[in-house]
Design an enzyme around this catalytic site. Structure first.
Site, short mmCIF file in Angstrom:
data_model
loop_
_atom_site.label_atom_id
_atom_site.label_comp_id
_atom_site.label_asym_id
_atom_site.label_seq_id
_atom_site.Cartn_x
_atom_site.Cartn_y
_atom_site.Cartn_z
N GLU A 123 0.85 -1.20 0.00
CA GLU A 123 0.00 0.00 0.00
C GLU A 123 0.89 1.24 0.00
O GLU A 123 1.80 1.34 0.82
CB GLU A 123 -0.90 0.01 1.25
CG GLU A 123 -1.98 1.09 1.18
CD GLU A 123 -2.91 1.05 2.40
OE1 GLU A 123 -4.10 1.30 2.23
OE2 GLU A 123 -2.41 0.77 3.51
N ALA A 268 1.37 -1.39 11.10
CA ALA A 268 1.00 -2.71 10.61
C ALA A 268 0.34 -2.54 9.24
O ALA A 268 0.05 -1.41 8.81
CB ALA A 268 0.06 -3.43 11.58
N MET A 269 0.08 -3.67 8.57
CA MET A 269 -0.57 -3.64 7.26
C MET A 269 -1.52 -4.81 7.14
O MET A 269 -1.17 -5.95 7.45
CB MET A 269 0.49 -3.69 6.15
CG MET A 269 -0.11 -3.76 4.75
SD MET A 269 -1.11 -2.30 4.36
CE MET A 269 -2.17 -2.98 3.07
N GLU A 270 -2.72 -4.52 6.63
CA GLU A 270 -3.83 -5.47 6.64
C GLU A 270 -3.82 -6.45 5.47
O GLU A 270 -4.88 -6.76 4.89
CB GLU A 270 -5.16 -4.71 6.64
CG GLU A 270 -5.46 -3.87 5.38
CD GLU A 270 -5.02 -2.43 5.45
OE1 GLU A 270 -5.56 -1.60 4.69
OE2 GLU A 270 -4.13 -2.11 6.27
N ASN A 271 -2.68 -6.99 5.10
CA ASN A 271 -2.66 -8.01 4.05
C ASN A 271 -3.63 -9.13 4.41
O ASN A 271 -3.67 -9.60 5.54
CB ASN A 271 -1.25 -8.60 3.92
CG ASN A 271 -0.18 -7.54 3.83
OD1 ASN A 271 -0.24 -6.65 3.00
ND2 ASN A 271 0.80 -7.63 4.73
N HIS A 301 -7.14 -3.31 15.06
CA HIS A 301 -7.31 -2.47 13.86
C HIS A 301 -7.12 -3.30 12.60
O HIS A 301 -7.95 -3.26 11.68
CB HIS A 301 -6.31 -1.31 13.93
CG HIS A 301 -6.31 -0.40 12.75
ND1 HIS A 301 -6.77 0.90 12.80
CD2 HIS A 301 -5.89 -0.58 11.47
CE1 HIS A 301 -6.63 1.46 11.62
NE2 HIS A 301 -6.10 0.58 10.78
N GLU A 302 -6.03 -4.06 12.55
CA GLU A 302 -5.75 -4.84 11.33
C GLU A 302 -6.77 -5.96 11.15
O GLU A 302 -7.16 -6.28 10.01
CB GLU A 302 -4.34 -5.41 11.39
CG GLU A 302 -3.24 -4.37 11.56
CD GLU A 302 -3.34 -3.21 10.57
OE1 GLU A 302 -3.67 -3.46 9.39
OE2 GLU A 302 -3.06 -2.07 10.97
N HIS A 305 -9.84 -4.75 9.48
CA HIS A 305 -9.64 -4.55 8.04
C HIS A 305 -9.94 -5.80 7.22
O HIS A 305 -10.17 -5.70 6.01
CB HIS A 305 -8.20 -4.14 7.76
CG HIS A 305 -7.95 -2.67 7.80
ND1 HIS A 305 -8.73 -1.75 7.13
CD2 HIS A 305 -6.95 -1.95 8.41
CE1 HIS A 305 -8.24 -0.54 7.32
NE2 HIS A 305 -7.17 -0.63 8.10
#
Length: 854
Positions: A123, A268-271, A301-302, A305
């Site tokens: 992203e 973090a990242m919501e992969n 949070h993740e 998502h």
């Protein structure tokens, strides 16, 4: 490297993606990897378009059996696709570069054991750095990854990890191939690949639809001893239970892995099914409660998502705010209602809302629903409006339509739009149906205009102390004059017999217009303190009436609850930043009350704001003496705090950061070398680095001691801390060396560069920075042109000469802005925000005058 919304819209009208088959070879050394992409898609016959591919070398391009000349159709960023058929198959064979910027496929070598670790961060527009792709969120497809990697690695992606198959050894030794099953239909930015000798802990969770979902928590080998997997699993199960019930929809993927990865730019990242998390959340030393809570909010949070963002995805980046705001709101709601973090709304008010108010008062503020014309726009839009104001306004929307009605609309939204792309209007339509409220007017006022309102109580009292009139006055700044509707509560607080401020009355109402009368309060006794926006339902700055301000100043620590105390803290901070009250009064308020604060996150925020106030808002002629006195008080607070407590640790850290006098440096040196101690304080490795940095910046220790500490702690964390300390050495030679490595050479990874930037700006003698003010303005255009966004932003924001807090810095910034080309929107925005910080500081300094003119 840019992509405009017009280009994306045109491409979406021409094509529809079916599937990607991506074959990766990760055994070809440390510079590049092999990437072969086969994509099947339909198109308008005879049309032409392009596919995105950031490559080192393109070896071949084959479209529908026709070989295209790479030299003609590829420029290293895009590959042109002429004369499309109705059904198309494209194969691109290329080499792509590993990154050290936290973007694309990031490569990291662990200094502990020299093992290689990879992870992706896609992203906004960086899946194109790993494979050829139509890089826009509304062109979803299925993704099947086949990966060749060293046999001792683990390889994780969105689909469950298959059993590896050994293949012929290469130059690098034994190799295996992992062939992943295709994913559901996803946007490319939530696909992922994480590879290396990661170690894992496994568990499971029972989904509401009866499935058993495998769970995994991963980290580097050298960090596994610190990994608290049980805590992560507990939070994850609590999140699953809460979200599946609220959303009326089972978890949409086959497994859920959470991977702590090195040198990550964000939290973090919501992969989808493979969330990557900043490995700073693997705690190797004692940390504050604020950090533990922040990790919990990030985990939730993740997970949110997975539904809002991955299952249902925005059509274009102008709805990025909704994606992030929804996850931010739901993570705090889940924390309060289904975990041990029941005071998360206090943290939200202290951290997120403070961020939102600050962002919303910058000259670059924008409506929540922002116009995103291209990728440059979205890259600088991961800001306090997109996350914090958006989440604050969502909370206000929940209060406006009702919690049950809000969730009913959300459930219908997921049911209708699973695996599809949507726009804001799709959600608002469901919320209107569920609530019966017309949200068109509300949406225009809240989502399509910028700025924060201020709410002030006005009251009249008779001789008996009874209220004869009560109204709430709403104002707005001239630049953003919108007056908005608010659903909020007014709280009345009195001091009880034990000396505590407790709420004695709460009145919830709708506020609209410039003045709202509140007749229900007339006839009541005037309380000791009136708090407009009690419970923090509304998004607005709040001011106190004269009596309430006096009560708050004298009894801030005496609130029996943390949330109202935090709202008063926020009001005091707003007034100091806005130059309405002297900065030194705010410093006094913090130091007189912070020891009684019970919420770790609130302590953290107040100490950060104390440092900002001392560095920027206290009048220059009083700054040094005020800072020395504040640091002395922090040491007194640390000494008086319970041994081993959260507050003690925070006070020591803040003291070390602000230390400047000889006596203070003596104290820090005693803690560092063990000749002095504070009862209950464990001087662990991370705290040792903070103490060392303080002593280096103060001129007490130098390169020899930095090298010795790094030998003691030659880890990724140690290398980052050493980079900070080296750049903080208070000599012209050290500053020149740091500038050379950051700005001129430009070979540092994202994490090391960030640490060096922080160290460079850590000075007691600000004249050390003066030679670099003009160099900064000369270097910035080239930095932005030649570095990735993540690295450029670190430099543009981090090295701005804000500590040279003078009108000359403002004027030089103005000249720089006047010379910027029209297509420099991202750089212009960052520089405007830099300028505003100094201009605000100058106004606050001018207002830092105490009674009697001191």
């Amino acid at each position: 490297m840019n992509l405009t919304r017009a280009e994306a819209r045109e491409r979406a009208e021409l094509i529809n993606v079916d599937s990607y088959d991506v074959v990766l070879d990760l055994t070809r050394g440390g510079k590049v990897f092999g990437t072969t992409t086969t994509v099947k898609f339909t198109a308008v016959p005879g049309s032409s378009t392009f596919i995105d591919a950031v490559t080192d070398t393109v070896h071949s391009v084959t479209l529908n059996g026709r070989t295209l000349d790479p030299a003609s159709v590829s420029d290293g960023v895009r590959i042109q696709l002429p004369d499309l058929a109705e059904s198309n198959e494209l194969t691109v064979v290329a080499d792509a570069p590993y990154m050290n910027t936290g973007e694309g496929l990031h490569r990291f070598v662990d200094p502990v054991d020299n093992e290689v670790y990879l992870y992706t961060q896609f992203e906004v527009p960086d899946s194109r750095r790993m494979f050829a792709v139509f890089e826009q969120p509304d062109l979803k497809g299925t993704f099947a990854f086949t990966v060749t990697a060293p046999a001792h690695w683990d390889v994780i992606s969105n689909s469950p990890t298959p059993a590896p198959v050994e293949t012929a050894p290469g130059d690098g030794g034994a190799r295996s191939v992992w062939t992943f099953a295709p994913t559901p239909r996803l946007s490319s930015y939530v696909t992922a690949l994480i590879a290396g000798p990661y170690q894992s802990v496994r568990s499971e969770v029972h989904s509401s639809d009866g499935r058993v979902i495998p769970l995994g928590v991963f980290a580097r080998k050298s960090l596994m001893q610190y990994l608290d997997a049980d805590n992560i699993f507990d939070l994850t199960r609590q999140g699953f239970e809460f979200f599946e019930a609220r959303f009326g929809c089972a978890y949409p993927f086959e497994k859920y892995d959470q991977l702590f990865v090195p040198e990550f730019n964000a939290g973090a990242m919501e992969n989808a099914g493979a969330v990557t998390i900043l490995e700073g959340y693997v705690f190797r030393s004692k940390v504050t409660g604020a950090q533990i809570e922040r990790r919990a909010i990030t985990v939730l949070h993740e997970l949110a998502h997975m539904w809002f963002g991955d299952l249902v995805t925005m059509r274009w980046w102008n709805d990025l705010w909704l994606n992030e705001s929804f996850a931010e709101y739901m993570s705090h709601l889940a924390a309060v209602e289904n975990t041990a973090f029941t005071s998360a709304w206090t943290t939200f008010a202290s951290v997120e809302k403070s961020w939102a108010y600050r962002q919303d008062q910058l000259p670059t503020t924008h409506p929540i629903f922002a116009e995103i014309n291209d990728l440059q726009d979205v890259e600088v839009n991961f800001d306090g409006i997109t996350y914090a104001k958006g989440a604050s306004v969502l909370r206000q929307l929940v209060a406006w339509v009702g919690p049950e009605q809000f969730m009913a609309g959300v459930r219908e939204y997921f049911a209708k739009h699973a695996w599809q792309n949507t726009e804001l209007s799709d959600l608002m339509m469901e919320l209107e149906k569920a609530s019966g409220r017309d949200l068109d007017h509300w949406g225009r006022l809240w989502l399509e205009t910028a700025g924060v309102n201020t709410l002030t109580p006005e009251l009249e009292v008779d001789a008996d102390g009874k209220l004869t009139a009560f109204s709430i006055v709403q104002s707005a700044v001239d630049e953003w004059p919108t007056i908005r509707p608010h659903r909020l509560a007014v709280g009345f607080y009195n001091l009880n017999g034990a000396g505590k401020l407790e709420r004695v009355h709460r009145e919830e109402l709708d506020v609209d217009g410039e003045r709202t009368e509140v007749p229900a309060l007339v006839g009541m006794a005037q309380p000791d303190l009136v708090l407009v926006n009690d419970d923090d339902l509304a998004y607005a700055k709040v001011r106190l009436d004269e009596k309430s301000l006096a009560t708050a100043t004298a009894h801030l620590k005496d609130f029996s609850q943390s949330l109202p105390r935090t709202l008063v803290w926020n009001s005091a901070w707003d007034a100091a930043r806005d130059g309405e009250t002297p900065a030194r009064r705010y410093v006094e308020l913090i130091l007189a009350n912070v020891a009684a604060e019970s919420d770790s996150s609130v302590i953290l925020v107040q100490l950060r704001q104390l440092a900002t106030t001392l560095n920027f808002y206290v009048a220059e002629e009083h700054r040094e003496a005020t800072t020395v006195a504040a640091a002395d008080t922090l040491w007194d607070l640390a000494s008086a705090a319970p041994g081993g407590s959260d507050a003690q640790l925070q006070f020591v850290k803040s003291f070390a950061l602000l230390t400047s006098s000889g006596a203070q440096l003596d104290t820090v040196a005693g803690l560092y070398d063990g000749s002095a101690a504070l009862a209950g304080l464990a001087v662990d490795q991370d705290l040792r680095w903070e103490l060392l940095a303080s002593l280096v910046a103060g001129g007490r220790l130098g390169q020899e001691q930095i090298n010795a500490e790094l030998e003691r702690d030659n880890t990724a964390s140690g290398q980052n801390a050493a980079a900070l300390a080296r750049a903080a050495l208070p000599t012209p030679e050290a500053k020149a060396a740091a500038w050379e490595s950051i700005v001129v050479t430009g070979e540092l990874s994202n994490a090391l560069q960030g640490s060096a930037v922080t160290g460079f700006m850590r000075v007691l003698d600000r004249t050390l920075l003066e030679p670099y003010a003009e160099k900064y303005f000369e270097a910035v255009p080239g930095i932005v042109a030649n570095r990735t966004h993540a690295l450029a932003q670190q430099i543009v924001v981090g090295l701005y000469p804000a500590l040279l807090t003078t009108q000359a810095t403002v004027d030089r910034t103005d000249r720089f802005l006047a010379g910027l080309p029209a297509d420099s929107s991202a750089l212009r925005r960052m520089m405007l925000e830099n300028r505003d910080g100094v201009a605000r500081a100058l106004r606050a300094r001018a207002a830092d005058v105490l009674p009697g003119g001191a």
